[in-house]
Scaffold this active site. Sequence first.
Site, PDB file in Angstrom:
ATOM      1  N   GLY A 152       0.773  -1.238   0.000  1.00 45.95           N
ATOM      2  CA  GLY A 152       0.000   0.000   0.000  1.00 45.95           C
ATOM      3  C   GLY A 152       0.802   1.283   0.000  1.00 45.95           C
ATOM      4  O   GLY A 152       0.216   2.367  -0.052  1.00 45.95           O
ATOM      5  N   ARG A 154      -6.030   2.662 -15.436  1.00 41.63           N
ATOM      6  CA  ARG A 154      -6.225   3.308 -14.132  1.00 41.63           C
ATOM      7  C   ARG A 154      -7.070   4.574 -14.181  1.00 41.63           C
ATOM      8  O   ARG A 154      -7.927   4.766 -13.310  1.00 41.63           O
ATOM      9  CB  ARG A 154      -4.870   3.591 -13.455  1.00 41.63           C
ATOM     10  N   TYR A 195     -10.133   4.114 -11.779  1.00 40.04           N
ATOM     11  CA  TYR A 195     -10.018   4.774 -10.478  1.00 40.04           C
ATOM     12  C   TYR A 195     -10.027   6.298 -10.566  1.00 40.04           C
ATOM     13  O   TYR A 195      -9.709   6.962  -9.586  1.00 40.04           O
ATOM     14  CB  TYR A 195      -8.679   4.428  -9.805  1.00 40.04           C
ATOM     15  N   CYS A 244     -13.837   2.843 -28.141  1.00 47.59           N
ATOM     16  CA  CYS A 244     -15.225   3.317 -28.178  1.00 47.59           C
ATOM     17  C   CYS A 244     -15.889   3.242 -26.814  1.00 47.59           C
ATOM     18  O   CYS A 244     -16.836   2.471 -26.613  1.00 47.59           O
ATOM     19  CB  CYS A 244     -16.003   2.513 -29.211  1.00 47.59           C
ATOM     20  N   TYR A 288       0.263  -1.653 -12.062  1.00 53.68           N
ATOM     21  CA  TYR A 288      -1.153  -1.705 -12.438  1.00 53.68           C
ATOM     22  C   TYR A 288      -1.383  -1.049 -13.798  1.00 53.68           C
ATOM     23  O   TYR A 288      -2.406  -0.410 -14.031  1.00 53.68           O
ATOM     24  CB  TYR A 288      -2.037  -1.077 -11.340  1.00 53.68           C
TER      25      TYR A 288
END
Length: 438
Positions: free
Chosen positions: A261, A333, A337, A365, A394
């Site tokens: 994290g 991402r 997010y 699209c 990621y």
Amino acid sequence: MADMTITGPAPDLASLLKARPFLSLDETDGLCFEGVSLKSIAMQYGTPVWVYGAGEMRRRYRALNAALAAQDLPAHIHYAVKANGHLAILDLFRRLGAGADVVSLGEFLRARRAGIAPDDVVYSGVGKSEAELKAALAAGIGQINVESAEELAMLSGIASGLGVQATVALRMNPDVDAGTHAKITTGLAENKFGIAAADIPALYAHAASLPGLRPVGLALHIGSQILSPTPYATAYAKGADMVRHLRAQGQNVEALDLGGGIGIGYGAEPGLDLAAYAATIRRTVGGLGLRLMVEPGRYLTGPAGLLLASVILQKHTQKRFVVLDAAMTELMRPALYEAWHGILPLDAADFSVPVSPADVVGPVCESADSFAENRALPDLPPGRLVALLDAGAYGAEMSSTYNARPRAASVLADAGTARLITPRQSIEDLWADEILPG
Ligand SMILES: *Cc1c(COP(=O)(O)O)cnc(C)c1O
């Protein structure tokens, strides 16, 4: 776009560059990454292309190890494979001494393929299947972080059947808000992850009584992209309380997995302060005589990778749209997010010309296929190259071939040399394994 990953106003091009010492600007070669000209990589391998920097990955690994060592913490780094599981990257961290944190049998076998010893692998996740657990145990996996009573029972049965002892930690859900984006928080009671603290003591005792299981401790992982030591302090203090409680009940607790994290600066701001993070670990769990594990993913690879793209065209409606040949199929991402990624032009001249707002989008699209809104950028005519920053974690890992877009190539820069580590997929490869019935 609601921006969950940078704080304060968006940095300008010069500030983005300055905050990343591994990037430099050369009058003729333009933007360079670890001393390698990004334009030359785009020329040679085409775009979109991922570029990773081995030097920066090593520097980051060593900085974290040094911060932990400075607090005398007996901590071992398990790289979270899901951030970027490319074999070349796993091999790089293995050489530095890292183990792996995996969330599937596929990731376990990837780590094994890169030469990481099975007993140096920790397996986390809410839904490990019977087949996955069986294969991992048979191969001698180091530790399994159990996330439910149901999984504990399943694991005991499998281990007994195989005649092995599974080393397990119970993943405790500390009910802590990591202060990060809702889609990457994992340590709240309402999240699907882990076991409620109230249920841990009985389950730990139960685990110790079951055949085939050797409970060694607890695991905590409260979320991703955490920029303050405060949520860690709260979670780890709860973990320490639980360790003391279990020991008072006569349980053997020798290990604590502190999760991952560690947040990075996606703008010009610094990431989580490693010295403060290590001091937090020391203060909360340092005095318990525990073997510690940390599982960083994003911190190790995020800033050490970027995605190079070419401008297909600039489209003017009420707004200016810069349409790239990269899309959400490469870097998901922003769509997933609302993540903010710095975007730099590769031409040195483009750092000193007027900028104006532009939406930077891909050709897929979907309206979600957008990298940035109202980003201050120079004029970017067709063919101009840009780098999407901090895409090493990621990024490629979440790629898809949606819209029949072949997987991009990837290149590893190391000591001034760029090597191809994934060739660009051919279009024909997209259907090569499809079967026409009849
Ligand atoms: C995803 C994950 C990590 C890595 O998280 P980062 O934010 O990339 O450091 C570590 N441990 C577990 C259990 C995870 O699921």
